[in-house]
Design a protein around this motif. Structure first.
Motif, short mmCIF file in Angstrom:
data_model
loop_
_atom_site.label_atom_id
_atom_site.label_comp_id
_atom_site.label_asym_id
_atom_site.label_seq_id
_atom_site.Cartn_x
_atom_site.Cartn_y
_atom_site.Cartn_z
N ARG A 3 -12.20 20.83 -22.29
CA ARG A 3 -13.11 22.11 -22.61
C ARG A 3 -12.52 23.07 -21.49
NH1 ARG A 3 -19.27 19.61 -22.53
NH2 ARG A 3 -19.04 19.09 -24.59
N THR A 4 -12.70 24.41 -21.84
CA THR A 4 -12.54 25.50 -21.30
C THR A 4 -13.64 26.41 -21.14
OG1 THR A 4 -10.15 25.74 -22.19
CG2 THR A 4 -11.23 27.94 -21.11
N VAL A 5 -14.08 26.66 -19.61
CA VAL A 5 -15.10 27.37 -19.35
C VAL A 5 -14.94 28.84 -19.62
CG1 VAL A 5 -16.96 28.04 -17.65
CG2 VAL A 5 -16.08 25.60 -17.63
N LEU A 6 -15.74 29.61 -20.37
CA LEU A 6 -15.60 30.87 -20.56
C LEU A 6 -16.35 31.77 -19.67
CD1 LEU A 6 -15.94 31.26 -24.55
CD2 LEU A 6 -13.52 31.16 -23.09
N GLU A 7 -17.52 31.23 -19.37
CA GLU A 7 -18.52 32.27 -18.43
C GLU A 7 -19.56 31.33 -17.78
OE1 GLU A 7 -18.79 35.08 -16.24
OE2 GLU A 7 -18.11 35.79 -18.14
N ARG A 8 -20.05 31.62 -16.72
CA ARG A 8 -20.97 30.75 -15.87
C ARG A 8 -22.25 31.84 -15.90
NH1 ARG A 8 -19.63 26.56 -12.94
NH2 ARG A 8 -17.50 26.07 -12.96
N PHE A 9 -23.48 31.18 -16.00
CA PHE A 9 -24.71 31.80 -15.86
C PHE A 9 -25.72 31.08 -14.92
CE2 PHE A 9 -23.03 33.27 -19.91
CZ PHE A 9 -22.90 34.75 -19.68
N PRO A 10 -26.20 31.81 -13.75
CA PRO A 10 -26.98 30.80 -12.88
C PRO A 10 -28.40 30.47 -13.79
CG PRO A 10 -26.94 33.17 -12.27
CD PRO A 10 -26.01 32.96 -13.47
N ALA A 11 -28.66 29.35 -13.50
CA ALA A 11 -29.82 28.62 -14.05
C ALA A 11 -31.12 29.29 -13.59
CB ALA A 11 -29.82 27.18 -14.02
N GLY A 12 -31.09 29.85 -12.44
CA GLY A 12 -32.32 30.36 -11.71
C GLY A 12 -32.40 31.86 -12.12
N ALA A 22 -26.62 34.22 -25.56
CA ALA A 22 -26.24 35.40 -26.30
C ALA A 22 -24.58 35.58 -26.18
CB ALA A 22 -26.96 36.75 -25.54
N PHE A 23 -24.20 35.31 -24.90
CA PHE A 23 -22.52 35.33 -24.96
C PHE A 23 -22.05 34.37 -25.87
CE2 PHE A 23 -18.79 34.13 -22.89
CZ PHE A 23 -18.14 35.32 -22.55
N ALA A 24 -22.48 33.32 -25.82
CA ALA A 24 -21.97 32.22 -26.67
C ALA A 24 -22.06 32.52 -28.20
CB ALA A 24 -22.70 30.87 -26.46
N VAL A 36 -23.12 26.30 -25.32
CA VAL A 36 -23.83 26.17 -23.93
C VAL A 36 -24.06 24.86 -23.45
CG1 VAL A 36 -25.59 27.15 -22.53
CG2 VAL A 36 -24.90 28.45 -24.41
N VAL A 37 -23.82 24.57 -22.43
CA VAL A 37 -23.92 23.42 -21.64
C VAL A 37 -24.69 23.40 -20.16
CG1 VAL A 37 -22.19 21.97 -22.92
CG2 VAL A 37 -21.61 22.83 -20.54
N PHE A 45 -25.62 27.36 -16.52
CA PHE A 45 -25.21 27.38 -17.75
C PHE A 45 -23.90 27.63 -18.02
CE2 PHE A 45 -29.97 27.81 -17.79
CZ PHE A 45 -30.37 26.76 -18.67
N LEU A 46 -23.23 26.90 -18.57
CA LEU A 46 -21.59 27.19 -18.92
C LEU A 46 -21.55 27.44 -20.30
CD1 LEU A 46 -19.98 24.40 -16.84
CD2 LEU A 46 -20.68 26.69 -16.02
N VAL A 47 -20.77 28.52 -20.59
CA VAL A 47 -20.31 28.67 -22.16
C VAL A 47 -18.82 27.90 -22.30
CG1 VAL A 47 -19.72 30.29 -23.70
CG2 VAL A 47 -21.83 30.76 -22.40
N VAL A 48 -18.73 27.17 -23.06
CA VAL A 48 -17.35 26.49 -22.93
C VAL A 48 -17.15 26.30 -24.36
CG1 VAL A 48 -17.87 24.84 -21.16
CG2 VAL A 48 -18.61 24.26 -23.48
#
Length: 58
Positions: A3-12, A22-24, A36-37, A45-48
């Motif tokens: 898996r490659t992580v494309l972007e990270r988004f804070p859960a908070g 939206a990014f995914a 999204v995982v 939240f990670l977009v992978v």
């Protein structure tokens, strides 16, 4: 599989997982199988995207 992580988004984030979704969605429109995982350790939240790794022969 890898898996490659494309972007990270804070859960908070006040909007929760919606920016990640939206990014995914945008990446899926580009032809990537993005999903999204949740990473519990980093509370993000990670977009992978998943890649299949060919097996080595020999």
């Amino acid at each position: 599989m890898r898996r490659t992580v494309l972007e990270r988004f804070p859960a908070g984030d006040p909007r929760g997982h919606w920016p990640a979704e939206a990014f995914a969605h945008e990446r899926r429109n580009e032809g990537l199988a993005a999903e999204v995982v949740m990473d519990l350790e980093s509370d993000a939240f990670l977009v992978v995207v998943t890649h299949t790794v060919p097996e080595r022969v020999g």
